[in-house]
Design an enzyme around this catalytic site. Structure first.
Site, PDB file in Angstrom:
ATOM      1  N   SER A 137      -8.258   0.428 -13.732  1.00 39.48           N
ATOM      2  CA  SER A 137      -8.151   0.504 -12.516  1.00 39.48           C
ATOM      3  C   SER A 137      -9.572   0.745 -12.002  1.00 39.48           C
ATOM      4  O   SER A 137     -10.427   1.650 -12.268  1.00 39.48           O
ATOM      5  CB  SER A 137      -7.039   1.357 -11.890  1.00 39.48           C
ATOM      6  OG  SER A 137      -7.118   1.528 -10.575  1.00 39.48           O
ATOM      7  N   HIS A 217      -7.376  -8.439   1.861  1.00 40.18           N
ATOM      8  CA  HIS A 217      -8.109  -8.550   2.820  1.00 40.18           C
ATOM      9  C   HIS A 217      -8.880  -9.730   2.858  1.00 40.18           C
ATOM     10  O   HIS A 217      -9.957  -9.730   3.642  1.00 40.18           O
ATOM     11  CB  HIS A 217      -8.988  -7.192   3.002  1.00 40.18           C
ATOM     12  CG  HIS A 217      -8.307  -6.035   3.465  1.00 40.18           C
ATOM     13  ND1 HIS A 217      -8.217  -5.616   4.769  1.00 40.18           N
ATOM     14  CD2 HIS A 217      -7.625  -5.077   2.554  1.00 40.18           C
ATOM     15  CE1 HIS A 217      -7.331  -4.438   4.735  1.00 40.18           C
ATOM     16  NE2 HIS A 217      -7.058  -3.905   3.382  1.00 40.18           N
ATOM     17  N   LYS A 248      -1.832  -9.670   7.616  1.00 32.92           N
ATOM     18  CA  LYS A 248      -3.171  -9.525   7.938  1.00 32.92           C
ATOM     19  C   LYS A 248      -3.621 -10.693   8.447  1.00 32.92           C
ATOM     20  O   LYS A 248      -3.397 -11.133   9.742  1.00 32.92           O
ATOM     21  CB  LYS A 248      -4.075  -8.755   6.845  1.00 32.92           C
ATOM     22  CG  LYS A 248      -3.708  -7.402   6.452  1.00 32.92           C
ATOM     23  CD  LYS A 248      -4.545  -6.801   5.519  1.00 32.92           C
ATOM     24  CE  LYS A 248      -4.377  -5.387   5.556  1.00 32.92           C
ATOM     25  NZ  LYS A 248      -2.986  -4.876   5.022  1.00 32.92           N
TER      26      LYS A 248
END
Length: 407
Positions: A137, A217, A248
């Site tokens: 990660s 995003h 979004k």
């Protein structure tokens, strides 16, 4: 234990540090975005300009999207009727998943109730179900990805943000036969930087790892059809599992993954966050489907969006305001102190009718507090002039100018 005293004491500490979260109560007005009506206790509602919305393209109020939702709720009612497994799979869910798979050039897609649930469920399922799995990660990954990785119970390894050399060091030290997943984002929403997707995928595949890319995003805003930074950078085929949001750029709500048919079916069949959640209402799916189709077919939205972001960065920089480096549509302005960041946000709202939410710890590290500004295609030049002037006034009132600009 005195529970009330514990809760109250913790909240008091948050207030003392300037980190207590205050929600601005907004009434959105169809056709008026980025304007909204601000409601505050004891005061008459007033119109404000919103500069921090994740409704990046204003699609939540687009006539095509609004009509699709109205038509679907009139035809099918408000709810889905159950989980996807029990009476809750609607023709609109299926059509939306087909559209999302097509967008990302994958075999299949799966819709969740939110992007958070999509990340947590998918990563937790992969890590828990694949024997001896290791999850790699990026250190800046979103809380939902971190939650899924932790919940999986699998071995987790954190590599420095966008640091290919560190990731390779970790991968090289692992057993080649061990299942591995490298999880990272495309656009990191607090700093506005972008990951090297192609190189990250090539490296992961060299060591036998799957790639998991969060594009929340970026979907709708990058690439010729709006499939994200991976499309823009020619790396769509290199990403094994892509995760995105409908909340979004597409202006609705929900999350999804897209991948091979087997991978998607595996998560559909084994992911508790999907199996045991009531499915999104058909009207939501209809609106999301209409939005994805419209945004994909209109690249001029992305051109205008990038122009607005570049124009605002230029204007803020030209007057010495401390714009943090960003190669994306995110425009972060550094404050560096939680209390001052909250004060700056309050002054913008109270004196200038401009709403920009303060971003403080734990969303960002202490000492990096900022105002995160998100220009949209619907913010005009006059809106920008007012914003820049208001920020200059606030910076002067709080004594931030020279000190913040030097940082």
């Amino acid at each position: 234990m005195n529970y009330e005293a514990f809760f109250t004491g913790h909240l008091d500490r948050l207030r003392d540090e300037g980190r207590y979260r205050v929600f601005a109560e907004l009434e959105r007005i169809v056709g008026a975005f980025p304007r909204a009506r601000y409601h505050s206790a004891g005061a008459a509602p007033r119109d404000v300009t919103v500069w921090c919305s994740n409704d990046y393209l204003g699609m939540s109020q687009h006539p095509t999207v609004v009509k699709a939702m109205q038509d679907a709720i009139g035809a099918q009612g408000s709810g889905a009727g159950g989980t996807r497994n029990i009476a809750g799979t609607n023709t609109l869910h299926v059509a939306l998943e087909d559209e999302l798979a097509h967008l990302h050039e994958k075999e299949a897609a799966l819709v969740f109730t939110s992007g958070y649930v999509a990340n947590e469920t998918t990563l937790a399922t992969l890590g828990a179900m694949m024997p001896n799995c290791e999850l790699y990660s990026d250190s800046f990954n979103h809380a939902s990805m971190i939650a899924g990785i932790r919940h999986s119970g699998a071995v987790r390894k954190i590599f420095r943000h966008n640091d290919l050399a560190h990731l390779e060091q970790l991968l090289a030290a692992a057993d080649p036969a061990t299942p591995k997943v490298v999880a990272f984002e495309s656009v990191y929403s607090m700093d506005g930087d972008i990951s090297p997707i192609g190189e990250m995928c090539d490296l992961a595949h060299r060591y036998g790892a799957l790639t998991y890319l969060d594009e929340v995003h970026a979907v709708g805003m990058y690439g010729e059809r709006g499939a994200g930074v991976a499309e823009r950078d020619g790396a769509l085929a290199k990403v094994d599992i892509v995760q995105g949001t409908l909340a979004k750029a597409f202006g609705v709500v929900g999350g999804y993954i897209a991948s091979t048919a087997a991978t998607v079916d595996f998560i559909r069949s084994c992911g508790n966050g999907f199996i045991f959640s009531t499915s999104m209402p058909p009207a939501i799916a209809a609106a999301a489907l209409a939005s994805v189709r419209h945004v994909s077919a209109h690249p001029e939205l992305r051109v205008r969006h990038q122009e607005r972001a570049a124009a605002l960065k230029s204007r803020l920089t030209s007057v010495g305001l401390p714009v943090m480096p960003s190669v994306s549509h995110i425009v972060p302005v550094s404050v560096g102190d939680a209390a001052l960041c909250k004060q700056a946000s309050d002054l913008l709202l109270d004196r200038h009718d401009i709403y920009v939410q303060p971003i403080n710890y734990p969303t960002v590290p202490r000492g990096t507090e900022r105002l995160r500004i998100t220009p949209t295609p619907l913010h005009s030049d006059d809106d920008m002039t007012r914003l820049v002037s208001a920020l200059q006034s606030v910076w002067q009132d709080l004594g931030l100018g020279k000190q913040a600009a030097a940082e």
